[in-house]
Design a protein around this motif. Structure first.
Motif, PDB file in Angstrom:
ATOM      1  N   ASN A 160      -7.724  13.110  -6.878  1.00 16.62           N
ATOM      2  CA  ASN A 160      -7.413  11.914  -6.099  1.00 16.62           C
ATOM      3  C   ASN A 160      -7.496  10.716  -7.032  1.00 16.62           C
ATOM      4  O   ASN A 160      -8.452  10.572  -7.784  1.00 16.62           O
TER       5      ASN A 160
ATOM      6  N   HIS B  38      -9.221   4.505 -10.551  1.00 15.71           N
ATOM      7  CA  HIS B  38     -10.397   5.337 -10.300  1.00 15.71           C
ATOM      8  C   HIS B  38      -9.889   6.699  -9.860  1.00 15.71           C
ATOM      9  O   HIS B  38      -9.126   6.810  -8.895  1.00 15.71           O
TER      10      HIS B  38
ATOM     11  N   ARG C 183      -6.923   6.410  -7.273  1.00  9.79           N
ATOM     12  CA  ARG C 183      -6.696   5.108  -6.640  1.00  9.79           C
ATOM     13  C   ARG C 183      -6.260   4.144  -7.730  1.00  9.79           C
ATOM     14  O   ARG C 183      -6.979   3.928  -8.708  1.00  9.79           O
TER      15      ARG C 183
ATOM     16  N   GLU D 178       0.595   5.519  -0.089  1.00 12.44           N
ATOM     17  CA  GLU D 178      -0.291   6.682   0.026  1.00 12.44           C
ATOM     18  C   GLU D 178       0.546   7.951  -0.069  1.00 12.44           C
ATOM     19  O   GLU D 178       1.588   8.062   0.589  1.00 12.44           O
TER      20      GLU D 178
ATOM     21  N   THR E  84      -2.088  -1.467  -3.765  1.00  9.54           N
ATOM     22  CA  THR E  84      -3.016  -0.342  -3.930  1.00  9.54           C
ATOM     23  C   THR E  84      -2.296   0.964  -3.621  1.00  9.54           C
ATOM     24  O   THR E  84      -1.525   1.051  -2.657  1.00  9.54           O
ATOM     25  N   CYS E  85      -2.547   1.964  -4.440  1.00  6.47           N
ATOM     26  CA  CYS E  85      -1.928   3.285  -4.267  1.00  6.47           C
ATOM     27  C   CYS E  85      -3.035   4.331  -4.210  1.00  6.47           C
ATOM     28  O   CYS E  85      -3.914   4.356  -5.082  1.00  6.47           O
ATOM     29  N   ASN E  86      -2.980   5.178  -3.201  1.00  7.38           N
ATOM     30  CA  ASN E  86      -3.951   6.264  -3.055  1.00  7.38           C
ATOM     31  C   ASN E  86      -3.183   7.585  -3.101  1.00  7.38           C
ATOM     32  O   ASN E  86      -2.421   7.896  -2.179  1.00  7.38           O
TER      33      ASN E  86
ATOM     34  N   THR F  45      -3.086  11.795  -3.763  1.00  2.00           N
ATOM     35  CA  THR F  45      -3.834  13.054  -3.799  1.00  2.00           C
ATOM     36  C   THR F  45      -2.881  14.195  -4.138  1.00  2.00           C
ATOM     37  O   THR F  45      -1.797  14.305  -3.544  1.00  2.00           O
TER      38      THR F  45
ATOM     39  N   PHE G 235       0.855  -1.190   0.000  1.00  2.00           N
ATOM     40  CA  PHE G 235       0.000   0.000   0.000  1.00  2.00           C
ATOM     41  C   PHE G 235       0.888   1.236   0.000  1.00  2.00           C
ATOM     42  O   PHE G 235       1.849   1.330   0.767  1.00  2.00           O
TER      43      PHE G 235
END
Length: 318
Positions: free
Chosen positions: A203, A188, A205, A147, A213-215, A217, A145
Motif C-alpha cells: 500500500n 509512505h 500513499r 484511490e 493525495t493518492c492511495n 493498493t 484524490f
C-alpha cells in the motif's frame, strides 16, 4: 511500407495473447515467433494457422533481426534489457512489455539509446487503452484524490519482480497521466512478502505538490481479482472498473445536493489489440508512440521510490 513485419519474443501466457491480437491486425505481418520452449511455440502456431497466419519459429531472438521491422518483447523482466538493446541497436522498432527493466539504470540506458538512434519505443501500459480510462481522462480535469485497488490471485507468473513492478506500476502510470507535470512530494509505503522473497502486497500513499493525495493498493494474494480506480475532483467523481469494463461518473448539484449518475459499459473493449494497433499504425505513419520510453521511465522511477520506502519500513518491523 504497406505492412509492418513483426516478430514476437516470448510466447508464454501473455505472449500468446499478443500473437493472436497481432494476427488480427491488417497492417501487421506476423513473421516470427521466438521462445526457448518449442512446445509452447507449436501450440501458439496451431491457433495462428486458424487465423490464416503461419509465422516462422525460432529459439534465438538474434536470428529474426533480418526478417522484421519491429518486435514485441514479452519475456521475463530480467531479460528485457539484453533483448531490447539488441533490437534498438539494429534500429528495429520495439514494443516492450512493462516494466521496462528490473533496474532503473538499465531502463534509463535503453530509453536514451532509443532516443539517440531515433528508434520507436512503446511501453506496454495496457490500462491507457481501456475505454473506461479514456472516459475518465476526458471527464476529470483536476483530481484531488485518487484511490486504486489492483488485486490478483497468486500465480507462477512475473515472480522475478515485486508486486509494485508487476501490478501497481499501472496505477502509477495513470496517476502521472491524470496529473501531468506534478511532482510527488511525499511517499509512505508499506508491504510484505508472502509467497515470494519480494513484496507481494503493498500500500502506497502519495502526496503531489498541489496537494493531490493518492492511495494505491496492489496485491497478488487476493482470493479474487479486482481492478478498480476511483478519481475525485470538486463536484464530481469517477469509478473505473477494468474487469467489469465499466465507467461510472457522478456529479453533485451543490444547491440541491442531488446526484446525477452516468454509467457506461464497454463489453467489446479490447485494450491489448488497441495498444498493438497504436504501435503498428504509429510506426507505419511515422507518428509518436505513447506511452513512449520517457513516459514509461517516469512511472518506473516512482515505483523504485515506493520500493525503497517499503524496504525501509519492512526492516523496522523485522
Amino acid at each position: 511500407m504497406e505492412k509492418l513485419r513483426v516478430g514476437i519474443i516470448g510466447i508464454g501466457h501473455l505472449g500468446r495473447f499478443h500473437a493472436e491480437k497481432l494476427a488480427q491486425i491488417d497492417k501487421a505481418d506476423l513473421v516470427a515467433l521466438v521462445d526457448i520452449n518449442p512446445e509452447r511455440v507449436q501450440e501458439a502456431v496451431k491457433k495462428l494457422k486458424k487465423l490464416g497466419k503461419n509465422p516462422q519459429i525460432f529459439s534465438n531472438y538474434r536470428d529474426i533481426a533480418r526478417l522484421v521491422d519491429a518486435v514485441v518483447i514479452v519475456t521475463p523482466t530480467f531479460t528485457h534489457y539484453e533483448i531490447a538493446k539488441f533490437f534498438i541497436e539494429k534500429e528495429k522498432a520495439v514494443f516492450l512489455e512493462k516494466p521496462i527493466t528490473n533496474e532503473l539504470n538499465l531502463a534509463e540506458e535503453l530509453v536514451n539509446l532509443a532516443e539517440k538512434k531515433n528508434v520507436p519505443l512503446q511501453i506496454g501500459y495496457i490500462e491507457r487503452f481501456q475505454e473506461a480510462v479514456k472516459e475518465a481522462i476526458s471527464k476529470i480535469k483536476n483530481p484531488v484524490f485518487i484511490e486504486a485497488h489492483r488485486l490478483s490471485c497468486f500465480t507462477e507468473r512475473n515472480l522475478d519482480i515485486d508486486v509494485i513492478l508487476d501490478l501497481m506500476i499501472h496505477d502509477l502510470d495513470l496517476v502521472l497521466m491524470l496529473k501531468p507535470g506534478r511532482k510527488v512530494e511525499f511517499i509512505h509505503a508499506v508491504g510484505a512478502p508472502f509467497f515470494t522473497n519480494l513484496p507481494d502486497i503493498v500500500n502506497a500513499r502519495l502526496v503531489l505538490d498541489d496537494g493531490t493525495t493518492c492511495n494505491l493498493t496492489a496485491s497478488r494474494l487476493s482470493l479474487s481479482r479486482q481492478r478498480r480506480i476511483r478519481i475525485f475532483e470538486k463536484g464530481s467523481y469517477a469509478v473505473i472498473d477494468t474487469l467489469e469494463k465499466s465507467f461510472l461518473y457522478v456529479q453533485v448539484d451543490p444547491s440541491t445536493k442531488e446526484y446525477f449518475q452516468e454509467k457506461k459499459l464497454f463489453p467489446q473493449d479490447d485494450p491489448l489489440k488497441s495498444e498493438l494497433i497504436h504501435f503498428v499504425e504509429g510506426i507505419l505513419a511515422g507518428r509518436p508512440l505513447s506511452p513512449n520510453g520517457k513516459e514509461g521511465l517516469q512511472s518506473l522511477e516512482l515505483a523504485f521510490q515506493i520500493r525503497k520506502q517499503v524496504e525501509q519500513n519492512l526492516r523496522k518491523f523485522l
